[in-house]
Design a protein around this motif. Structure first.
Motif, PDB file in Angstrom:
ATOM      1  N   ASP A  98     -22.995  15.319  -4.361  1.00  0.00           N
ATOM      2  CA  ASP A  98     -23.457  13.580  -5.488  1.00  0.00           C
ATOM      3  C   ASP A  98     -23.213  12.893  -4.928  1.00  0.00           C
ATOM      4  N   THR A  99     -21.571  12.471  -4.760  1.00  0.00           N
ATOM      5  CA  THR A  99     -20.900  11.120  -4.098  1.00  0.00           C
ATOM      6  C   THR A  99     -21.500  11.169  -3.427  1.00  0.00           C
ATOM      7  N   ILE A 100     -21.366  11.962  -2.433  1.00  0.00           N
ATOM      8  CA  ILE A 100     -21.320  11.734  -0.041  1.00  0.00           C
ATOM      9  C   ILE A 100     -22.988  11.075  -0.427  1.00  0.00           C
ATOM     10  N   VAL A 101     -23.729  12.341  -1.108  1.00  0.00           N
ATOM     11  CA  VAL A 101     -25.103  11.030  -0.967  1.00  0.00           C
ATOM     12  C   VAL A 101     -25.367  10.314  -2.122  1.00  0.00           C
ATOM     13  N   GLU A 102     -24.609   9.723  -2.757  1.00  0.00           N
ATOM     14  CA  GLU A 102     -24.565   8.212  -3.937  1.00  0.00           C
ATOM     15  C   GLU A 102     -24.454   7.532  -2.614  1.00  0.00           C
ATOM     16  N   LEU A 103     -23.230   7.594  -2.619  1.00  0.00           N
ATOM     17  CA  LEU A 103     -22.417   6.520  -1.070  1.00  0.00           C
ATOM     18  C   LEU A 103     -23.476   6.069   0.151  1.00  0.00           C
ATOM     19  N   LEU A 104     -24.219   7.312   0.611  1.00  0.00           N
ATOM     20  CA  LEU A 104     -25.029   7.064   1.627  1.00  0.00           C
ATOM     21  C   LEU A 104     -26.552   6.392   0.966  1.00  0.00           C
ATOM     22  N   LYS A 105     -26.973   7.325  -0.176  1.00  0.00           N
ATOM     23  CA  LYS A 105     -27.860   5.881  -0.403  1.00  0.00           C
ATOM     24  C   LYS A 105     -28.053   4.713  -0.969  1.00  0.00           C
ATOM     25  N   ARG A 106     -26.462   4.343  -1.311  1.00  0.00           N
ATOM     26  CA  ARG A 106     -26.598   2.975  -2.318  1.00  0.00           C
ATOM     27  C   ARG A 106     -26.670   2.321  -0.756  1.00  0.00           C
ATOM     28  N   ASN A 107     -25.868   3.023   0.429  1.00  0.00           N
ATOM     29  CA  ASN A 107     -25.969   2.036   1.266  1.00  0.00           C
ATOM     30  C   ASN A 107     -26.872   1.795   2.711  1.00  0.00           C
ATOM     31  N   ASP A 108     -28.143   2.716   1.922  1.00  0.00           N
ATOM     32  CA  ASP A 108     -28.850   2.554   2.991  1.00  0.00           C
ATOM     33  C   ASP A 108     -28.374   3.365   5.065  1.00  0.00           C
ATOM     34  N   LEU A 109     -27.378   5.091   4.716  1.00  0.00           N
ATOM     35  CA  LEU A 109     -27.439   5.310   5.652  1.00  0.00           C
ATOM     36  C   LEU A 109     -27.519   6.699   5.831  1.00  0.00           C
ATOM     37  N   THR A 110     -26.736   7.444   6.403  1.00  0.00           N
ATOM     38  CA  THR A 110     -27.206   9.269   6.935  1.00  0.00           C
ATOM     39  C   THR A 110     -26.206   9.854   6.628  1.00  0.00           C
ATOM     40  N   ILE A 111     -26.223  11.011   6.555  1.00  0.00           N
ATOM     41  CA  ILE A 111     -24.869  11.861   6.687  1.00  0.00           C
ATOM     42  C   ILE A 111     -24.419  11.652   8.482  1.00  0.00           C
ATOM     43  N   GLY A 112     -26.007  11.277   9.567  1.00  0.00           N
ATOM     44  CA  GLY A 112     -25.317  11.007  11.024  1.00  0.00           C
ATOM     45  C   GLY A 112     -24.582  10.518  10.743  1.00  0.00           C
ATOM     46  N   ASP A 113     -24.711   9.033   9.848  1.00  0.00           N
ATOM     47  CA  ASP A 113     -24.155   8.083  10.581  1.00  0.00           C
ATOM     48  C   ASP A 113     -22.373   8.072   9.943  1.00  0.00           C
ATOM     49  N   ILE A 114     -21.352   8.964   9.681  1.00  0.00           N
ATOM     50  CA  ILE A 114     -20.833   9.283   8.927  1.00  0.00           C
ATOM     51  C   ILE A 114     -19.764  10.011  10.528  1.00  0.00           C
ATOM     52  N   ASP A 115     -18.828   9.002  10.792  1.00  0.00           N
ATOM     53  CA  ASP A 115     -17.900  10.098  11.671  1.00  0.00           C
ATOM     54  C   ASP A 115     -16.605  10.504  11.301  1.00  0.00           C
ATOM     55  N   TRP A 116     -16.352  10.354   9.287  1.00  0.00           N
ATOM     56  CA  TRP A 116     -15.238  11.268   8.917  1.00  0.00           C
ATOM     57  C   TRP A 116     -15.378  11.768   7.626  1.00  0.00           C
ATOM     58  N   ILE A 117     -14.909  12.692   7.018  1.00  0.00           N
ATOM     59  CA  ILE A 117     -15.125  12.498   5.472  1.00  0.00           C
ATOM     60  C   ILE A 117     -13.725  13.205   4.959  1.00  0.00           C
ATOM     61  N   VAL A 118     -12.921  12.932   4.621  1.00  0.00           N
ATOM     62  CA  VAL A 118     -11.369  13.165   3.688  1.00  0.00           C
ATOM     63  C   VAL A 118     -11.732  13.389   2.619  1.00  0.00           C
ATOM     64  N   PRO A 119     -11.357  14.554   2.072  1.00  0.00           N
ATOM     65  CA  PRO A 119     -11.853  15.071   1.041  1.00  0.00           C
ATOM     66  C   PRO A 119     -10.593  15.061   0.794  1.00  0.00           C
ATOM     67  N   HIS A 120     -10.433  15.426  -1.168  1.00  0.00           N
ATOM     68  CA  HIS A 120      -9.011  15.757  -1.690  1.00  0.00           C
ATOM     69  C   HIS A 120      -9.143  16.971  -1.489  1.00  0.00           C
ATOM     70  N   GLN A 121      -8.112  17.579  -1.278  1.00  0.00           N
ATOM     71  CA  GLN A 121      -7.825  18.773  -0.423  1.00  0.00           C
ATOM     72  C   GLN A 121      -7.587  20.312  -1.434  1.00  0.00           C
ATOM     73  N   ALA A 122      -8.186  20.462  -2.286  1.00  0.00           N
ATOM     74  CA  ALA A 122      -8.031  21.684  -3.203  1.00  0.00           C
ATOM     75  C   ALA A 122      -8.560  22.572  -3.109  1.00  0.00           C
ATOM     76  N   ASN A 123      -9.447  23.428  -2.047  1.00  0.00           N
ATOM     77  CA  ASN A 123      -9.367  24.521  -1.775  1.00  0.00           C
ATOM     78  C   ASN A 123     -10.975  24.720  -0.894  1.00  0.00           C
ATOM     79  N   LYS A 124     -10.109  25.654   0.453  1.00  0.00           N
ATOM     80  CA  LYS A 124     -10.669  25.327   1.778  1.00  0.00           C
ATOM     81  C   LYS A 124     -12.974  26.160   1.492  1.00  0.00           C
TER      82      LYS A 124
END
Length: 316
Positions: free
Chosen positions: A221-247
């Motif tokens: 939901d966080t990724i979708v929210e930030l993409l939508k608010r900034n008129d981006l698609t997931i294809g515009d993103i080079d890296w996602i750096v998540p909290h490292q909790a569980n693979k």
């Protein structure tokens, strides 16, 4: 005074304690195995701080690495924001104040933020807003944790998950077209007891299934929210750096939201869950490996106790 237009991360540093505790080491005193831990979490080992190493010590070593690596001076540092769930003291003085003293800094604004594993995202946004307002000019933003001090080493469901470490980011203004583009912060208080440090900082307690379900949804939901608010698609993103909790959490999120798993930078195999330190540790490691390039769009996503979650969109 004119408000700065762009706030960016100008330097990164990390510190991981020398002692390494492998899954096989854990299996010597708790009923578990390397195969079980790897298959359920993706973790292979974790760093463990020495008994006399405090949360502030880990942070100071991360900061010193940042300055030495980049040949920078500490002149002009007027803010320290520390995200931690394991402060030197549960109360005053804040860990940030202790870090300022150990670094020899005189008079910076210094305070801690408690937002669990989302802490670095919260701390980054607080520091960004304060620089934007003119309250700070150059701020050190830390995620630092000594989770080994609050782990119940007899509880095989939680003790296998956590490690110690610190990451540090130097945040300042720039006239260049780069830096933090957007940020979002959230909390779901109804789940506040699903992940806690009990008894005044003596033991981590977690409802694993509830936290797992929350994390998968929160990341997506966080990724979708930030993409939508900034008129981006997931294809515009080079890296996602998540909290490292569980693979497995990242795999489940990727599948549910149709994200390419290769976008997610993961180092949990070598560090385990370092709570608020996990994102800055990962970023510093990425910088050292030459993975961060000018112009890249990168998403940081955090989630954890609170239940808190949030994300940051940045152009490198």
């Amino acid at each position: 005074m004119k408000s700065p237009q762009h706030i960016y991360i100008s330097a990164l540093g990390l510190y991981a304690p020398e002692k390494i505790l492998t899954n096989d080491n854990l299996a010597e005193f708790v009923d578990t195995s390397d195969e079980w831990i790897r298959s359920h979490t993706g973790i292979g080992e974790r760093h463990i701080a020495a008994e006399n190493e405090q949360c502030s010590d880990l942070a100071v070593k991360a900061a010193k690495y940042l300055f030495e690596k980049n040949n920078l001076s500490m002149d002009g540092i007027d803010g320290i924001v520390v995200a931690t769930a394991t402060p030197d003291y549960y109360g005053f003085p804040s860990t940030a104040c202790i870090i300022a003293e150990k670094l020899g800094l005189k008079g910076p604004a210094a305070f801690d933020i408690g937002a669990g594993c989302t802490g670095f995202i919260y701390a980054l946004e607080v520091a960004r807003a304060m620089i934007k307002s003119g309250s700070m000019t150059r701020a050190l933003v830390f995620g630092s944790e000594k989770l080994s001090a609050v782990v119940n080493w007899k509880d095989r469901n939680t003790c296998v998950l956590f490690g110690d470490g610190a990451g540090c980011a130097l945040l300042e203004a720039t006239d260049e077209e780069k830096g933090i583009l957007d940020s979002t912060l959230h909390a779901e208080g109804s789940g506040s007891l699903s992940l806690v440090i009990e008894n005044g900082g003596h033991a981590i307690a977690m409802e694993g299934r509830a936290v797992y379900a929350f994390a998968v949804r929160a990341i997506g939901d966080t990724i979708v929210e930030l993409l939508k608010r900034n008129d981006l698609t997931i294809g515009d993103i080079d890296w996602i750096v998540p909290h490292q909790a569980n693979k497995r959490i990242i795999a489940a999120c990727s599948k549910r939201y149709n994200f390419d798993p290769s976008l997610f930078y993961m180092n949990i195999e070598r560090y385990a869950n370092t709570s608020a330190a996990s994102i800055p540790i990962a970023l510093s490691e990425m910088e050292d490996a030459g993975l961060l390039k000018a112009g890249q769009k990168i998403l940081f996503v955090g989630f954890g106790a609170g239940l808190t979650y949030g994300g940051t969109l940045i152009q490198w």
